[in-house]
Design a protein around this motif. Structure first.
Motif, mmCIF file in Angstrom:
data_model
loop_
_atom_site.group_PDB
_atom_site.id
_atom_site.type_symbol
_atom_site.label_atom_id
_atom_site.label_comp_id
_atom_site.label_asym_id
_atom_site.label_seq_id
_atom_site.Cartn_x
_atom_site.Cartn_y
_atom_site.Cartn_z
ATOM 1 N N ASP A 149 1.279 -6.259 3.924
ATOM 2 C CA ASP A 149 2.025 -5.334 3.627
ATOM 3 C C ASP A 149 1.639 -4.161 4.478
ATOM 4 O OD1 ASP A 149 3.293 -6.343 1.651
ATOM 5 O OD2 ASP A 149 2.031 -5.425 -0.040
ATOM 6 N N LEU A 150 2.546 -3.873 5.739
ATOM 7 C CA LEU A 150 2.490 -2.695 6.785
ATOM 8 C C LEU A 150 3.117 -1.511 5.899
ATOM 9 C CD1 LEU A 150 1.613 -2.059 9.626
ATOM 10 C CD2 LEU A 150 4.034 -2.832 10.357
ATOM 11 N N GLU A 151 2.104 -0.971 5.203
ATOM 12 C CA GLU A 151 2.614 0.450 4.600
ATOM 13 C C GLU A 151 2.200 1.726 5.730
ATOM 14 O OE1 GLU A 151 1.166 -0.829 0.342
ATOM 15 O OE2 GLU A 151 -0.390 -0.720 1.765
ATOM 16 N N TRP A 152 3.530 2.520 5.994
ATOM 17 C CA TRP A 152 2.851 3.355 6.783
ATOM 18 C C TRP A 152 1.942 4.650 6.463
ATOM 19 C CZ3 TRP A 152 3.818 8.326 5.037
ATOM 20 C CH2 TRP A 152 4.639 8.505 4.122
ATOM 21 N N TRP A 153 1.581 4.784 5.345
ATOM 22 C CA TRP A 153 0.602 5.678 4.872
ATOM 23 C C TRP A 153 -0.738 5.122 4.931
ATOM 24 C CZ3 TRP A 153 4.267 3.503 1.955
ATOM 25 C CH2 TRP A 153 3.785 2.512 0.754
ATOM 26 N N ARG A 154 -0.906 3.738 5.295
ATOM 27 C CA ARG A 154 -2.265 3.145 5.452
ATOM 28 C C ARG A 154 -2.524 2.789 6.656
ATOM 29 N NH1 ARG A 154 -4.513 0.849 0.459
ATOM 30 N NH2 ARG A 154 -3.177 1.170 -1.180
ATOM 31 N N ILE A 155 -1.501 3.035 7.676
ATOM 32 C CA ILE A 155 -1.695 2.679 9.090
ATOM 33 C C ILE A 155 -2.809 3.809 9.707
ATOM 34 C CG2 ILE A 155 -0.828 2.570 11.566
ATOM 35 C CD1 ILE A 155 1.829 1.922 10.092
ATOM 36 N N GLY A 156 -3.872 3.232 10.370
ATOM 37 C CA GLY A 156 -4.777 4.138 10.968
ATOM 38 C C GLY A 156 -6.147 3.321 11.533
ATOM 39 N N GLY A 157 -6.159 1.966 11.374
ATOM 40 C CA GLY A 157 -6.822 1.711 11.759
ATOM 41 C C GLY A 157 -8.404 1.366 11.194
ATOM 42 N N SER A 158 -9.565 0.720 11.605
ATOM 43 C CA SER A 158 -10.675 0.686 10.602
ATOM 44 C C SER A 158 -11.450 2.116 11.155
ATOM 45 C CB SER A 158 -11.566 -0.332 11.130
ATOM 46 O OG SER A 158 -11.633 -0.468 12.500
ATOM 47 N N LEU A 159 -11.503 2.927 10.143
ATOM 48 C CA LEU A 159 -11.941 4.311 10.409
ATOM 49 C C LEU A 159 -12.783 4.300 9.368
ATOM 50 C CD1 LEU A 159 -11.635 6.622 12.446
ATOM 51 C CD2 LEU A 159 -9.945 7.791 10.750
ATOM 52 N N ARG A 160 -13.994 4.799 9.593
ATOM 53 C CA ARG A 160 -15.122 5.207 8.664
ATOM 54 C C ARG A 160 -14.902 6.526 7.763
ATOM 55 N NH1 ARG A 160 -18.521 4.220 13.323
ATOM 56 N NH2 ARG A 160 -18.893 6.524 13.204
ATOM 57 N N ALA A 161 -15.458 6.486 6.558
ATOM 58 C CA ALA A 161 -15.148 7.527 5.782
ATOM 59 C C ALA A 161 -15.707 8.926 6.396
ATOM 60 C CB ALA A 161 -15.823 7.399 4.352
ATOM 61 N N SER A 162 -16.982 8.788 7.001
ATOM 62 C CA SER A 162 -17.369 10.033 7.619
ATOM 63 C C SER A 162 -16.485 10.512 8.593
ATOM 64 C CB SER A 162 -18.503 9.814 8.160
ATOM 65 O OG SER A 162 -18.702 8.625 9.130
ATOM 66 N N SER A 163 -15.714 9.438 9.433
ATOM 67 C CA SER A 163 -14.783 10.036 10.503
ATOM 68 C C SER A 163 -13.410 10.591 9.984
ATOM 69 C CB SER A 163 -14.448 9.025 11.419
ATOM 70 O OG SER A 163 -15.648 8.299 11.885
ATOM 71 N N ARG A 164 -13.031 10.088 8.864
ATOM 72 C CA ARG A 164 -11.859 10.802 8.179
ATOM 73 C C ARG A 164 -12.245 12.042 7.684
ATOM 74 N NH1 ARG A 164 -8.241 6.333 6.903
ATOM 75 N NH2 ARG A 164 -7.100 7.620 5.664
#
Length: 764
Positions: free
Chosen positions: A441-456
């Protein structure tokens, strides 16, 4: 979530005016048991328990029959049992529902029919005619006993059903199964997904008002160890149809009531795509339920699950068969442009070319071959006969997959080749991201690549800080200059933005860490509209939601207020036109008092305004857009409207509330403290606070804000996606690279997603 039995029991109890305690006393059934049965948190009730409850409620014979049927999906009153398997099977009696629920079911049927007809058009299923996808009876060890499938009583032997057919017969074949449980097996690309499209459209064409609505669910994203199936089905309905998140009579959402009362017929596509290790609990869960369904899976994965657990209870099983050379000879030449010759390929197939026969035996590969050769002016199908280039069936498949994108994007010439290479890289990144997350499922609100929690957290903090600094420089400083008639020194201006930015950004970052990241939440699209004090969508727990928002807003505002006071002192310290008191002790005491006052002002204002957001949230309409692009646009509109209203209210709350609080403080304690809070100055401070808090709220707590920050800004800056991300997705959908499933996109096939992801990883 309430089960069908729980809904019926609760409605019957309310009709006779009994509380749960009164029903427990009258029936002899424990009140905890009644509470579990009504909420669906317990096991299925025993027939004896149902009888006691029915007697206590003094229900009619029809109501008693409905309660017994809902308590045990296999239970039928003796009058309904027959010695021979019915053909067609009798309709299951569904419990009565309020008009709002019936209307939502009818609307859902219309929306799904429109969407799936569009999908068939984009996939060119009927151009020039559908491929003859056929099926046969699966091996006996994969299906339940025919006595169970046909629902015959004990001592009566059921006659096996002949379910063989092809794509246009799938709905009729399903209706011939008395249990209304059918499994469709096939290898990758064999046509399972296209078959589900035709099944749903045919079922909807024959649907009468009040009948269940067939809905396709990609079951690969379901975790049976974490979420009950009915809860997951309701969540998926609300994701794809935001209007179904509205409350139905009784408090549950429309989606939950539709599922609980059998108004939804689940078409569970992709059992094989469930995460490794979850097939067993998934099959066990499906066997614990008696709801009608259609399930698709690859053959090998389903066989392994059945071997480890058991067959799907009461389910008939069919297996898709391969396309034949005669099917291809009738189809491929009619898809070709003038001058494209499929003759050599057809001749090779008739002569027994094993490689071609294996590859072109599935609708997926036939569709790719059609796109690559029939739709192209400069490619010859005879190239497929080159055994040097394509020594194995796998080599032919990889060639078709690899050539698909250049064909649909028209990759001719050096410039076009560069464009296709970029598109391949972008789509490869998206495919790789889905592979890493184990979903299709390509959900637009989850597109962001593998990003660590600290980076977010860091990005959210930085974005809120930058937005606040820009508001300060572009809005507050000019208005302050206009009000006072004197522009602040450039050092003061620079320091003001750099210091005030973190004052707002850091509290929002901390709040994002505590409320989103630490709880493992994903901020999903809003399922509401902005309406003034609309009570129609308030569900149980609304007061708790209101309290939580007030506390969160108050803490965030208080933290910002505490930080604002020393920041203001630092700004004054670098200003050449302002002299601070020489007495350090006096300065510290004044700063502490200012910090306390600002904490109270900002805390109360932010808490009240964040709670106000809950009062402004009204349920989305049933007509709310459900395509990915329209859902994104609707969320952007809702987010901006809500934050616009809240920013204005917060400006007034800080400005006027601060003026009253500071005036009251000075009346009691005198002029001690450095806060200057006349009404004009207070409104200016309120304006920067309102606009900055609105920006922080967007990036920290809304799906559109996350899309804007993590996808629309971060990924293009790193070169992983273009700046026009939405245009890329919409264009890929129109070209047939992506398909639409409710409110999300998926790649045309899992094989294409796998191929693009593998190619992307190879270039990194």
């Amino acid at each position: 979530m309430a089960t069908p039995f729980g809904v019926l029991l609760r409605d019957a109890r309310r009709r006779v005016g009994l509380t749960q305690d009164e029903l427990a006393e009258r029936s002899g059934v424990g009140v905890r048991t009644i509470r579990r049965l009504e909420t669906g948190s317990g096991n299925d009730p025993r027939i004896g328990t149902v009888t006691l409850l029915a007697d206590a409620l003094d229900v009619t014979p029809d109501e008693r029959r409905d309660l017994l049927s809902a308590a045990d999906g296999r239970h039928q009153p003796p009058a309904q049992r027959t010695a021979e398997p019915p053909a067609p099977a009798p309709q299951v009696s569904l419990p009565a529902v309020p008009p709002e629920v019936a209307e939502s079911a009818d609307h859902l049927a219309r929306v799904i029919a429109t969407q799936l007809r569009r999908e068939e058009e984009l996939r060119r299923v009927h151009d020039p005619f559908p491929l003859p996808v056929r099926w046969r009876q699966a091996p006996e060890h994969l299906a339940d006993h025919w006595d169970n499938i046909c629902r015959v009583p004990a001592g009566v032997a059921a006659t096996p059903l002949d379910l063989a057919g092809e794509v246009g017969d799938v709905a009729d074949a399903y209706r011939r199964v008395p249990s209304r449980r059918l499994v469709v097996l096939g290898r990758a690309g064999s046509g399972k997904t296209v078959l589900t499209l035709r099944f749903v459209l045919d079922m909807l064409a024959a649907r009468a008002p009040g009948d269940p609505v067939p809905v396709i669910f990609n079951i690969g994203s379901w975790d049976p160890t974490a979420t009950p199936l009915r809860t997951w089905l309701a969540d998926m309905l609300q994701r794809d149809q935001p209007g179904l998140a509205a409350a139905a009579p009784g408090g549950a959402t429309l989606a939950a009531v539709l599922v609980d009362t059998g108004r939804v017929l689940p078409v569970l596509d992709g059992f094989d795509e469930i995460a490794e290790g979850l097939h067993r609990p998934a099959l066990e869960t499906l066997n614990s339920l008696s709801l009608p369904l259609l399930l698709t899976s690859r053959f090998a994965e389903y066989e392994r699950a059945v071997t480890a657990v058991d067959v799907l209870t009461s389910a008939a099983v069919v297996e898709l068969t391969d396309l034949t050379p005669d099917d291809l000879a009738a189809y491929l030449p009619r898809t070709a442009r003038r001058g494209t010759d499929w003759g050599p390929v057809m001749a090779a197939l008739r002569d027994g070319d094993a490689n071609l026969a294996e590859v072109l035996s599935t609708p997926l590969m036939v569709g790719l071959a059609r796109t690559v050769y029939s739709d192209s002016r400069d490619r010859d199908p005879a190239d497929l006969l080159d055994t040097t280039r394509f020594p194995t069936p796998r080599a032919i498949e990889e060639h078709l997959l690899d050539t698909f994108l250049p064909t649909v994007y028209g990759g001719h010439g050096e410039r076009r080749g560069r464009d296709v290479a970029r598109v391949r890289q972008w789509l490869g990144f998206l495919a790789d991201d889905l592979d890493r997350r184990g979903t299709g499922d390509l959900e637009w609100w989850r597109i962001g690549g593998s990003l660590r929690a600290s980076s977010r957290v860091l990005l959210v903090t930085l974005a809120a800080s930058v937005a606040t600094a820009l508001v300060d420089w572009l809005v507050f400083i000019p208005l302050f200059t206009l009000k006072s008639g004197t522009a602040p020194h450039w050092r003061s201006t620079l320091a003001d933005g750099l210091l005030i930015g973190p004052v707002v950004g850091v509290p929002f970052g901390l709040l994002y860490l505590l409320m989103v990241v630490r709880r493992g939440r994903i901020t999903e699209p809003t399922r509401f509209r902005v309406r003034l004090f609309d009570r129609s969508g308030r569900q149980p727990g609304f007061r708790r939601k209101l309290t939580t928002r007030f506390v969160a807003g108050a803490l965030c505002g208080a933290a910002a207020g505490i930080a604002y006071a020393p920041a203001a002192v630092l700004v004054k310290a670098v200003s050449p036109h302002i002299t601070l008191p020489a007495d350090t002790g006096l300065l510290v005491r004044a700063t502490l008092i200012d910090a306390g006052l600002c904490a109270v002002i900002f805390g109360l204002a932010c808490g009240a305004v964040f709670a106000l957001a809950a009062l402004l949230e009204a349920p989305a309409n049933l007509t709310t857009a459900t395509s990915p692009a329209d859902l994104l646009a609707a969320n952007r509109t809702t987010t901006l409207r809500l934050t616009g209203v809240l920013a204005v209210v917060l400006t007034l709350a800080i400005g006027l509330g601060g003026y009253l609080i500071v005036t009251g403080w000075r009346a009691v304690a005198g002029d001690f403290g450095g806060v200057i809070w006349g009404l004009p100055n207070g409104l200016l401070i309120g304006l920067i606070g309102g606009l900055s808090a609105g920006a922080g709220y967007i990036v920290a707590f809304t799906a559109w804000g996350h899309w804007l920050l993590f996808t629309r800004i971060r990924l293009p800056l790193t070169g992983r996606l273009p700046w026009a991300v939405t245009a890329l997705l919409d264009d890929a959908y129109r070209r047939g690279v992506l398909r639409q499933s409710g409110a999300v996109y998926q790649f045309r096939h899992a094989r294409l997603q796998e191929h693009l992801a593998k190619a992307y990883r190879a270039t990194r």
